[in-house]
Design an enzyme around this catalytic site. Structure first.
Site, PDB file in Angstrom:
ATOM      1  N   GLU A 176       0.842  -1.204   0.000  1.00 40.52           N
ATOM      2  CA  GLU A 176       0.000   0.000   0.000  1.00 40.52           C
ATOM      3  C   GLU A 176       0.879   1.256   0.000  1.00 40.52           C
ATOM      4  OE1 GLU A 176      -3.328  -0.283   2.781  1.00 40.52           O
ATOM      5  OE2 GLU A 176      -4.096  -1.997   1.657  1.00 40.52           O
ATOM      6  N   GLU A 307      -4.632  -8.738  -0.766  1.00 41.58           N
ATOM      7  CA  GLU A 307      -5.519  -8.471   0.382  1.00 41.58           C
ATOM      8  C   GLU A 307      -6.938  -8.370  -0.145  1.00 41.58           C
ATOM      9  OE1 GLU A 307      -4.425  -5.425   3.226  1.00 41.58           O
ATOM     10  OE2 GLU A 307      -2.297  -5.890   2.960  1.00 41.58           O
TER      11      GLU A 307
HETATM   12  O1  AHR Z   1      -5.330  -6.226   6.559  1.00 47.26           O
HETATM   13  C1  AHR Z   1      -5.307  -5.071   7.362  1.00 47.26           C
HETATM   14  C2  AHR Z   1      -4.648  -3.901   6.679  1.00 47.26           C
HETATM   15  O2  AHR Z   1      -5.391  -3.524   5.563  1.00 47.26           O
HETATM   16  C3  AHR Z   1      -3.271  -4.131   6.118  1.00 47.26           C
HETATM   17  O3  AHR Z   1      -2.268  -3.990   7.063  1.00 47.26           O
HETATM   18  C4  AHR Z   1      -3.149  -3.056   5.082  1.00 47.26           C
HETATM   19  O4  AHR Z   1      -2.301  -3.409   4.031  1.00 47.26           O
HETATM   20  C5  AHR Z   1      -4.583  -2.820   4.644  1.00 47.26           C
HETATM   21  O5  AHR Z   1      -4.916  -1.491   4.660  1.00 47.26           O
END
Ligand code: AHR
Length: 508
Positions: A176, A307
Site C-alpha cells: 500500500e 488483500e
Molecule cells: O489487513 C489489514 C490492513 O489492511 C493491512 O495492514 C493493510 O495493508 C490494509 O490497509
C-alpha cells in the site's frame, strides 16, 4: 422451487490454470493473528511445535494452504528484519504503531515464520519494507534467507541455528505504497519498485517472483503507471523485469470506513449490499485487467490480489486496533463469490491472499484468548470445499435462461453465481445461491465428456448470520447434499436459499 435455469459446461474445453496460490493466506503482526493465533511460545500449555500452535497448523494443512504472506500489511513497512533474528531474549522491541499502538517484542521473526511455513507445507511470501527500510536491508534479508555459501548473511543465519538455506518463491516490494506504505505517488513508487526489485537477488537457484505494491481498489492510474515501468514487455516469452507481478487490494464492507457494518447484526439489505460489494471484485479484475492487457496482451505480468475479504466493525468489547471480527454464513458467500471471479480471471490473477488467516478480519480460524479453543469459520469451509480447484483448468459456465437478480443501490445483483474447473478425470462445479429466501433448481448441461459418478456438498445455515463459536462449532459446516439428480443433459441440482454447493464429478 424457483426458476429453472441451465448452466452449460463444456468439460472438454479447459481454459487457464487456476493457480492454487489463489487460495493463499496472509498473516500480519496485528492483534491476535501472530501472537495467540499462530504463536503461543514453546512454554505454552497449548500443544505446539517450537512455539507454533499444532491445531492451527493441522487445520490449515487440511485445506492445502499454498502460501502465507508475512509480516504485513502496513506493519511490513515499519518492520526491520534484523530486529527479529537471533536469541529471542536479546531482540529489540518496537512499537506497532498501526495496530493498537502496542509494544512488539519481536519474538516471532524470520526463523519462526520460516518454521511455520515448513510445518504448513506452504510457500513463504515475504513482504519487504520499502516505506521505512533501505535497499540494503531488503537485499540482505533475501541473502539471509536463501544463500547457501559462507556469505555474510548466510553465516549470520548459521549463527542463529539454521544451516540450510530456505526457498522463498514470492517477495513483496512494499505494501500500500499509496497509503500506509509511504504515501507515495504512483510515479515515485514505480521508480522505487524498480530499484528495490533489482536488489532482491536470486541466490543459490532460488527463483523469486517479485510483486510490486499495486493499486487501491479502482486506482487504474496506479496500475497503468506500474505497467509502463516494465522493461521491454513485448520482448520474448520469459519473465518480466525488474518485477513480475503487481498487487491489488479491495475489501468488502457495507458502510463507509467510519462505520463498516456489523459482522453479525445485519438484515436482508446488508446481506445483499455485502454481496454486491463482493461482486465488485469482478469489475475491478476486468478493469485492471484491461489496463494490463493494453501493455501486456500475453499476460506475462501477474495480478496478485494480496488483500481481500470482509472488513466489519470490530466485535464489541474488543480492542479497536486488533480488527477482530466474527464470521458468518454471509462471509462464506462473499468468499465463494470472490473465488468465482478469480477462477474466471485465472489467466491474469496468479495469486490472492485473504485477509487474514487467524483472528483478524475475514479469518479461517478464531481462537479464544481465555480458553484457547479453536473455531473454524464458515469461510474456512468454502476454502475446504474448493480444494479441487487448486491447479485445475478453468471451465466456462454459460447460463441459458435469465439469471435472477436483486436490486441493490444502483445495481442489479445476479443472485446465482457459478464457476467450474477440471483436472484429469475429475471436475468441480461451484454454485452459490445468493437469494435470501428463494430456493433454486439448476440443470448442469455437461458436454464433451461422459459423467461416471457425482457427489455434492452444501454449506448453509438456519439464519443469514449463522456462525460458529466454541459452544457451537458446527453451526455452519458442510454437509452431504442429496439434492442432485441425473438429468438427460447431465445433472439437476437443488440450491437452497442462501447456500453454497459444490458438485464433484468423475469423468470418463
Ligand atoms: O489487513 C489489514 C490492513 O489492511 C493491512 O495492514 C493493510 O495493508 C490494509 O490497509
Amino acid at each position: 422451487m424457483g426458476t429453472d435455469l441451465t448452466a452449460v459446461i463444456n468439460l472438454d474445453l479447459p481454459g487457464a490454470t487456476i493457480s492454487r496460490h489463489i487460495y493463499g493466506h496472509f498473516a500480519e503482526h496485528l492483534g491476535r493473528c501472530i501472537y495467540g493465533g499462530f504463536w503461543v511460545g514453546e512454554d505454552s500449555d497449548v500443544p505446539n511445535v517450537g512455539g507454533i500452535r499444532s491445531d492451527v497448523v493441522a487445520a490449515l494443512r487440511a485445506i492445502d494452504i499454498p502460501n502465507l504472506r508475512w509480516p504485513g500489511g502496513c506493519f511490513a513497512d515499519d518492520y526491520h528484519w534484523r530486529d527479529g533474528v537471533g536469541p529471542r531474549d536479546e531482540r529489540p522491541r518496537m512499537v506497532n504503531s498501526h495496530w493498537g499502538d502496542v509494544v512488539e517484542d519481536n519474538s516471532f521473526g524470520t526463523q519462526e515464520f520460516m518454521a511455520l511455513c515448513e510445518l504448513l507445507g506452504a510457500d513463504p511470501y515475504v513482504s519487504g519494507n520499502v516505506g521505512s527500510g533501505s535497499v540494503r536491508e531488503m537485499s540482505e534479508w533475501i541473502e539471509y534467507l536463501t544463500r547457501g555459501d559462507d556469505s555474510p548473511m548466510a553465516s549470520l543465519r548459521r549463527e542463529h541455528g539454521r544451516d540450510a538455506p530456505w526457498r522463498v518463491p514470492f517477495w513483496g516490494i512494499g505494501n500500500e505504497a499509496w497509503g500506509c506504505g509511504g504515501n507515495l505517488r504512483a510515479e515515485q513508487f514505480a521508480s522505487l519498485a524498480r530499484q528495490y526489485a533489482t536488489y532482491v537477488r536470486e541466490h543459490a537457484g532460488n527463483d523469486v517472483y517479485r510483486i510490486a505494491a499495486g493499486a487501491n481498489v479502482d486506482d487504474f492510474h496506479w496500475t497503468e503507471t506500474l505497467m509502463r515501468s516494465f522493461d521491454a514487455l513485448e520482448d520474448g516469452e520469459g519473465r518480466t523485469a525488474p518485477f513480475q507481478g503487481i498487487s491489488l487490494h479491495y475489501y468488502t464492507m457495507t458502510g463507509p470506513w467510519s462505520d463498516k457494518g456489523s459482522a453479525t447484526e445485519f438484515g436482508t439489505d446488508e446481506w445483499y449490499r455485502a454481496l454486491a460489494r463482493a461482486a465488485h471484485m469482478e469489475h475491478l479484475l476486468e478493469r485492471h485487467g484491461a489496463v494490463m492487457d493494453r501493455y501486456d496482451p500475453k499476460k506475462r505480468v501477474g495480478l496478485v490480489v494480496d488483500e481481500w475479504g470482509t472488513w466489519w466493525n470490530v466485535e464489541p468489547g474488543t480492542n479497536p486496533g486488533f480488527l477482530y471480527q466474527q464470521n458468518t454464513l454471509r462471509d462464506a458467500v462473499v468468499a465463494s463469490r470472490h473465488f468465482d471471479a478469480f477462477h474466471r480471471h485465472a489467466g491474469r490473477v496468479v495469486m490472492a491472499n485473504i485477509a487474514q488467516t487467524v483472528n483478524v478480519l475475514q479469518s479461517m480460524i478464531l481462537t479464544d484468548p481465555e480458553t484457547d479453543a479453536l473455531v473454524l469459520t464458515p469461510t474456512y469451509h468454502v476454502f475446504a470445499m474448493n480444494t479441487g480447484h487448486h491447479d485445475a483448468a478453468a471451465l466456462d459456465v454459460h447460463w441459458r435462461g435469465e439469471v435472477p437478480t436483486s436490486a441493490v443501490d444502483d445495481v442489479e445483483l445476479p443472485t446465482l453465481s457459478a464457476s467450474a474447473s477440471t483436472r484429469g478425470d475429475t471436475a468441480l462445479v461451484s454454485l452459490t445461491n445468493l437469494d435470501v429466501e428463494q430456493d433454486r433448481t439448476v440443470v448442469l448441461d455437461l458436454r464433451g465428456r461422459d459423467l461416471l459418478e457425482h457427489s455434492a456438498q452444501v454449506l448453509t445455515g438456519p439464519t443469514l448470520n449463522a456462525h460458529n463459536t466454541a459452544a457451537q462449532p458446527d453451526a455452519v459446516a458442510p454437509a452431504r447434499h442429496d439434492g442432485v439428480r441425473p438429468h438427460p443433459r447431465g445433472l439437476e441440482v437443488d440450491l437452497p436459499a442462501h447456500s453454497y454447493v459444490t458438485v464433484s464429478l468423475d469423468l470418463a
